[in-house]
Structures are given as C-alpha cells and as structure tokens.
Design a protein around this motif. Sequence first.
Motif, PDB file in Angstrom:
ATOM      1  N   MET A   1       0.831  -1.205   0.000  1.00  6.26           N
ATOM      2  CA  MET A   1       0.000   0.000   0.000  1.00  6.26           C
ATOM      3  C   MET A   1       0.865   1.255   0.000  1.00  6.26           C
ATOM      4  N   LEU A   2       1.996   1.188   0.704  1.00  2.28           N
ATOM      5  CA  LEU A   2       2.908   2.339   0.722  1.00  2.28           C
ATOM      6  C   LEU A   2       3.504   2.565  -0.665  1.00  2.28           C
ATOM      7  N   ILE A   3       3.881   1.485  -1.339  1.00  2.05           N
ATOM      8  CA  ILE A   3       4.379   1.589  -2.710  1.00  2.05           C
ATOM      9  C   ILE A   3       3.308   2.206  -3.609  1.00  2.05           C
ATOM     10  N   ARG A   4       2.087   1.770  -3.443  1.00  6.94           N
ATOM     11  CA  ARG A   4       0.976   2.290  -4.246  1.00  6.94           C
ATOM     12  C   ARG A   4       0.790   3.787  -4.047  1.00  6.94           C
ATOM     13  N   GLU A  75      12.961   9.533   2.535  1.00  2.00           N
ATOM     14  CA  GLU A  75      13.008   9.787   3.982  1.00  2.00           C
ATOM     15  C   GLU A  75      11.614   9.684   4.590  1.00  2.00           C
ATOM     16  N   LEU A  76      10.604  10.174   3.878  1.00  4.18           N
ATOM     17  CA  LEU A  76       9.221  10.019   4.343  1.00  4.18           C
ATOM     18  C   LEU A  76       8.831   8.546   4.397  1.00  4.18           C
ATOM     19  N   VAL A  77       9.228   7.800   3.387  1.00  7.23           N
ATOM     20  CA  VAL A  77       8.926   6.366   3.362  1.00  7.23           C
ATOM     21  C   VAL A  77       9.602   5.657   4.537  1.00  7.23           C
ATOM     22  N   ILE A  78      10.850   6.023   4.831  1.00  6.32           N
ATOM     23  CA  ILE A  78      11.550   5.415   5.966  1.00  6.32           C
ATOM     24  C   ILE A  78      10.818   5.709   7.267  1.00  6.32           C
ATOM     25  N   ASP A  79      10.351   6.939   7.439  1.00  7.99           N
ATOM     26  CA  ASP A  79       9.580   7.288   8.639  1.00  7.99           C
ATOM     27  C   ASP A  79       8.316   6.442   8.738  1.00  7.99           C
ATOM     28  N   ARG A  80       7.627   6.262   7.607  1.00  8.27           N
ATOM     29  CA  ARG A  80       6.400   5.470   7.619  1.00  8.27           C
ATOM     30  C   ARG A  80       6.692   4.003   7.926  1.00  8.27           C
ATOM     31  N   LEU A  81       7.767   3.478   7.342  1.00  7.11           N
ATOM     32  CA  LEU A  81       8.139   2.093   7.612  1.00  7.11           C
ATOM     33  C   LEU A  81       8.414   1.878   9.095  1.00  7.11           C
ATOM     34  N   ASN A  82       9.098   2.829   9.719  1.00  8.98           N
ATOM     35  CA  ASN A  82       9.378   2.700  11.151  1.00  8.98           C
ATOM     36  C   ASN A  82       8.105   2.798  11.978  1.00  8.98           C
ATOM     37  N   GLU A  83       7.150   3.594  11.512  1.00 13.03           N
ATOM     38  CA  GLU A  83       5.851   3.630  12.187  1.00 13.03           C
ATOM     39  C   GLU A  83       5.190   2.260  12.138  1.00 13.03           C
ATOM     40  N   ASP A  88       3.494  -2.655  15.415  1.00 16.66           N
ATOM     41  CA  ASP A  88       3.407  -4.094  15.679  1.00 16.66           C
ATOM     42  C   ASP A  88       4.546  -4.600  16.565  1.00 16.66           C
ATOM     43  N   ASP A  89       5.352  -3.655  17.122  1.00 15.97           N
ATOM     44  CA  ASP A  89       6.452  -4.006  18.023  1.00 15.97           C
ATOM     45  C   ASP A  89       7.383  -5.041  17.387  1.00 15.97           C
ATOM     46  N   LEU A  90       7.730  -4.809  16.114  1.00 17.08           N
ATOM     47  CA  LEU A  90       8.629  -5.718  15.403  1.00 17.08           C
ATOM     48  C   LEU A  90      10.084  -5.336  15.666  1.00 17.08           C
ATOM     49  N   PRO A  91      10.975  -6.321  15.735  1.00 14.52           N
ATOM     50  CA  PRO A  91      12.357  -6.065  16.186  1.00 14.52           C
ATOM     51  C   PRO A  91      13.290  -5.527  15.099  1.00 14.52           C
ATOM     52  N   TYR A  92      12.822  -4.517  14.358  1.00 17.25           N
ATOM     53  CA  TYR A  92      13.659  -3.922  13.314  1.00 17.25           C
ATOM     54  C   TYR A  92      13.457  -2.417  13.279  1.00 17.25           C
ATOM     55  N   PHE A  93      14.462  -1.735  12.734  1.00 18.22           N
ATOM     56  CA  PHE A  93      14.407  -0.279  12.581  1.00 18.22           C
ATOM     57  C   PHE A  93      15.100   0.070  11.275  1.00 18.22           C
ATOM     58  N   VAL A  94      14.555   1.043  10.545  1.00 19.21           N
ATOM     59  CA  VAL A  94      15.132   1.447   9.265  1.00 19.21           C
ATOM     60  C   VAL A  94      15.886   2.757   9.464  1.00 19.21           C
ATOM     61  N   THR A  95      17.181   2.733   9.184  1.00 17.64           N
ATOM     62  CA  THR A  95      17.997   3.940   9.330  1.00 17.64           C
ATOM     63  C   THR A  95      17.872   4.803   8.078  1.00 17.64           C
ATOM     64  N   LYS A  96      18.259   6.060   8.197  1.00 21.06           N
ATOM     65  CA  LYS A  96      18.286   6.953   7.046  1.00 21.06           C
ATOM     66  C   LYS A  96      19.708   7.012   6.479  1.00 21.06           C
ATOM     67  N   VAL A 122      18.119  -1.736   7.094  1.00 15.47           N
ATOM     68  CA  VAL A 122      17.232  -2.321   8.096  1.00 15.47           C
ATOM     69  C   VAL A 122      18.118  -2.954   9.155  1.00 15.47           C
ATOM     70  N   ILE A 123      17.997  -2.488  10.399  1.00 20.51           N
ATOM     71  CA  ILE A 123      18.849  -2.990  11.475  1.00 20.51           C
ATOM     72  C   ILE A 123      17.978  -3.633  12.555  1.00 20.51           C
ATOM     73  N   PRO A 124      18.550  -4.521  13.365  1.00 21.12           N
ATOM     74  CA  PRO A 124      17.778  -5.129  14.446  1.00 21.12           C
ATOM     75  C   PRO A 124      17.487  -4.128  15.552  1.00 21.12           C
ATOM     76  N   LYS A 125      16.359  -4.295  16.221  1.00 26.34           N
ATOM     77  CA  LYS A 125      15.990  -3.449  17.356  1.00 26.34           C
ATOM     78  C   LYS A 125      15.577  -4.365  18.500  1.00 26.34           C
ATOM     79  N   GLU A 126      16.393  -4.396  19.543  1.00 20.19           N
ATOM     80  CA  GLU A 126      16.158  -5.314  20.652  1.00 20.19           C
ATOM     81  C   GLU A 126      14.879  -4.952  21.406  1.00 20.19           C
ATOM     82  N   SER A 127      14.749  -3.731  21.819  1.00 20.94           N
ATOM     83  CA  SER A 127      13.548  -3.248  22.502  1.00 20.94           C
ATOM     84  C   SER A 127      13.494  -1.741  22.300  1.00 20.94           C
TER      85      SER A 127
END
Length: 270
Positions: A1-4, A75-83, A88-96, A122-127
């Motif tokens: 949906m974000l790609i769309r 950069e906007l897409v990266i912000d949305r991906l991190n949202e 969903d409290d998933l263990p990843y984070f997208v850097t810029k 895409v990097i791991p995020k422990e908590s």
Amino acid sequence: MLIRDVGPGMVETLEFLHDRLSYLLGNQKLSVKNNLSYADDAFEFLHTCSDPHFLDAIEYLIHCDGWRYLRGQHELVIDRLNEFLNVDDLPYFVTKPVWETREEIYRGAPTQFTGIREQAKVIPKESQAIHDTAIEPALKLLRQPAFLNANSEFMAALEDFRHGKFGDCVTKCNSSYESVMKVICGQKGFGYAQGDTTSKLIRTIMQKTEMDTFWEQPLMTVGTLRNKLSSSHGAGEVQKVVPEHVAKYTLNMTASAIIFLHDQAYRANL
C-alpha cells in the motif's frame, strides 16, 4: 500500500524488485505459481517469502537505486516504515542514509561534492527502551563527520547480526569502539598511537578524564568479548561459535560504551 501511495506505479516498482530479488536468489522465477508476469511474480513472492527476504526487498527500495520508485520521498517512506514496525512491536528499525560532503578540485577550482557515505539499512531493534537510550543515540553520534569510519564499522556489525554472522558482528563492534576512542583521543589531544589496543585506549581516556579505576573492567567488556569469542585472532583447533544472544549483548554494550565515553570526554569542564 505504501508503494501504491508514493511510487510511480505498482507494476514498475514490482518489476524493479523482481530484478533485484532474482539476482539475490539466483532464480528468475520467485514464487511457486506459473505463468506470472514479473510484477505479479514479485507480488506473490512478497506475500509468502521469509522475513529476511522481505527485509531485503525493503532495503532495495530505500537504497538510492530505488529512490526513483519512491518519487524521491525516501526519507518520508523510511519514517512510515518505522511507524509500521513500531505499531506491531517488530524487532527492526530502518535507518536513514548518511551523507558526506568532500572537497575536490574540479576544473582547477576547489568544489564541494555531497554524496552518500552510508546507504539506508534495516537494522535489528532489541527493545524500544534499549533502542531509544543506546542504539539510536550511538547512530546519531556516529553520523557526525569525524566518526564516519566508526559508523561504517558499527553499521556493518548490525548488518552481520541481522544475517546471523554473530562472530563477525562481535569483531566489528570492537573495531567501531576503538575507532571512536581514537577520534576522541585525537580531538581532545590525549595522545595515542594508531596501533593502540582497546585496553590502552580506555586507560588513556580514563586517565585524561580522571575516571575512577573501577570503570576499566566494564568498559573493557567489548574488547574482552572480541578477544575471547571472535575469529579475529584465529580459532586454531577449536571452532569459536558466538551465540545470537552474545552478539546482541555486544551490540548493546558497544552502543552504550560509545555514548558513555563520548559524554565523559566532552564534558564542559574538560
């Protein structure tokens, strides 16, 4: 949906991902279904693939080669991906991406050029707590021009962790740690040699900043783990196996130690 919503079109973007994923997997056909277009094959694959391959697809889009498919709104897409990941409290984070400005001679005159030093990852995020108090502050510090070599080493450690290369992760954590200490010593005029070990760099900073001696042992943890567990010194006859939880601990310890030593060395009264 974000790609769309942000891209020039789903078909064009999915064809780009199909091209990249085909090289990654070594197979022109991605999904189990037959007689699909490249776009439909990629669409089907992204709904059924493993988590690591889905994260690979995200990285292809947020790297500079994929920006045209995001209409420059990376950069906007990266912000949305991190949202999305955070909800969903998933263990990843997208850097810029990290940018670097350098000066070169162009047509006989000094000219400044700005380019990408570090691609988005895409990097791991422990908590969330550890990420907010250790990993993210360390990444923010390491994006400063003086620390870009240390940043590359720490990002490589995060990437090794994500891909299960835990021994390499520990080795690169210590490399980044040493690089940060060398920059601190150089900027503060503490005096050091390029070949100084982790322990010697720590003692130099401790002495110059008048730290209590009990700090030496906890600050040496990252170096000790590298010496005892990683393959940087050769395994000999006994294979060194680094478990995931040890690599995770090393990443978090490295980020915390980097921030601590930086704050200690750059206190206003020093």
